[in-house]
Motif scaffolding. Structure first.
Motif, PDB file in Angstrom:
ATOM      1  N   LYS A  10       0.760  -1.504   0.080  1.00  0.00           N
ATOM      2  CA  LYS A  10      -0.001   0.226   0.164  1.00  0.00           C
ATOM      3  C   LYS A  10       0.505   0.850  -0.126  1.00  0.00           C
ATOM      4  O   LYS A  10       0.457   2.154  -0.809  1.00  0.00           O
ATOM      5  CB  LYS A  10      -1.138  -0.014   1.463  1.00  0.00           C
ATOM      6  N   THR A  11       2.149   1.302   0.853  1.00  0.00           N
ATOM      7  CA  THR A  11       2.952   2.115   1.393  1.00  0.00           C
ATOM      8  C   THR A  11       3.162   2.722  -0.596  1.00  0.00           C
ATOM      9  O   THR A  11       3.112   3.445  -0.813  1.00  0.00           O
ATOM     10  CB  THR A  11       3.915   2.281   1.457  1.00  0.00           C
ATOM     11  N   VAL A  12       3.967   1.914  -1.538  1.00  0.00           N
ATOM     12  CA  VAL A  12       4.258   2.041  -2.773  1.00  0.00           C
ATOM     13  C   VAL A  12       2.818   2.163  -3.510  1.00  0.00           C
ATOM     14  O   VAL A  12       3.183   3.470  -4.737  1.00  0.00           O
ATOM     15  CB  VAL A  12       4.303   0.641  -3.435  1.00  0.00           C
ATOM     16  N   LEU A  13       1.929   1.904  -3.601  1.00  0.00           N
ATOM     17  CA  LEU A  13       0.487   1.875  -4.365  1.00  0.00           C
ATOM     18  C   LEU A  13      -0.034   3.341  -4.037  1.00  0.00           C
ATOM     19  O   LEU A  13      -0.475   4.302  -5.015  1.00  0.00           O
ATOM     20  CB  LEU A  13      -0.598   1.076  -3.947  1.00  0.00           C
ATOM     21  N   ASP A  14       0.373   4.153  -3.096  1.00  0.00           N
ATOM     22  CA  ASP A  14      -0.294   5.587  -2.915  1.00  0.00           C
ATOM     23  C   ASP A  14       0.846   6.128  -3.247  1.00  0.00           C
ATOM     24  O   ASP A  14       0.063   7.279  -3.271  1.00  0.00           O
ATOM     25  CB  ASP A  14       0.348   5.337  -1.487  1.00  0.00           C
TER      26      ASP A  14
END
Length: 224
Positions: A43-47
């Motif tokens: 999720k950190t990367v997708l954000d």
């Protein structure tokens, strides 16, 4: 290592540290010793992903991380699908005059990695109107990396999927592919011509309507 990297990303969202960490992550993922990224990490990367109109400096490096994840691990391909990565990547695709942008090229390359041995991901690409977007990219510079990635992905989608072949035909893909084949053959773009031929061959498999469409578009002459 992953926890330290992700902590740095959360502290610096757009600065030089962020860009360096994303680049390092993409490289690190090629090594088995890097560990496994869980949903929190993902999720950190997708954000960092943004639509094409809101592109940030961190967006393309983040896409490179997702592409590398999809290349090295089938579990990542599944999890990224469940987390909505495919529509997000499709939102990054630019058409028209900006079709060959780095943003679009990276997004298509990541989608191609996500489609590897993943029928479920290929279905999502189709249902999210990805095939129509890919066809629109074939009007650009045929020698560009973006066009090559789009044709390769269309081939991957068309093989072993009647539904995807139908969607490609309904998107007007057959005459566009025939024209691309003609142009690439006449200009000595052998790799492009070969890939385009493979897509058209897949389209013709056990489908008289598609064969007729290929013939009407002048494809028999080009394929012959």
């Amino acid at each position: 290592v992953l926890d330290r990297f992700l902590k740095l990303l959360s502290e610096d969202r757009e600065g030089e540290i962020c860009l360096n960490v994303l680049d390092a992550l993409a490289s690190l993922l090629t090594h088995k010793a890097c560990g496994v990224m869980d949903r929190k990490h993902l999720k950190t990367v997708l954000d960092f992903l943004t639509p094409a109109a809101q592109l940030k400096a961190s967006t393309i490096p983040a896409v490179a991380v997702l592409r590398q994840m999809a290349l090295v691990n089938a579990d990542y391909r599944y999890i990224l699908r469940t987390m909505g990565a495919i529509p997000m990547l499709l939102d990054m695709i630019r058409t028209g005059e900006q079709a060959n942008s780095e943003c679009t090229t990276c997004a298509v390359a990541a989608l191609r990695a996500l489609a590897i041995k993943s029928p479920g991901n290929r279905v999502v690409i189709r249902e999210a109107h990805g095939i129509e977007k890919l066809v629109s990219l074939l009007h650009g510079d045929m020698s560009s990396e973006c066009t090559r990635e789009a044709v390769e992905l269309l081939h991957d989608l068309a093989v072993n999927s009647l539904s995807n072949r139908e969607a490609l035909a309904h998107a007007g893909g057959i005459p566009v592919l025939v024209k691309l084949l003609s142009n690439s053959s006449s200009k000595g773009e052998e790799d492009m011509a070969n890939t385009t031929s493979r897509v058209l061959y897949s389209m013709s498999m056990n489908n008289p309507e598609h064969k007729d469409a290929i013939r009407e578009a002048g494809g028999i002459r080009e394929l012959g």
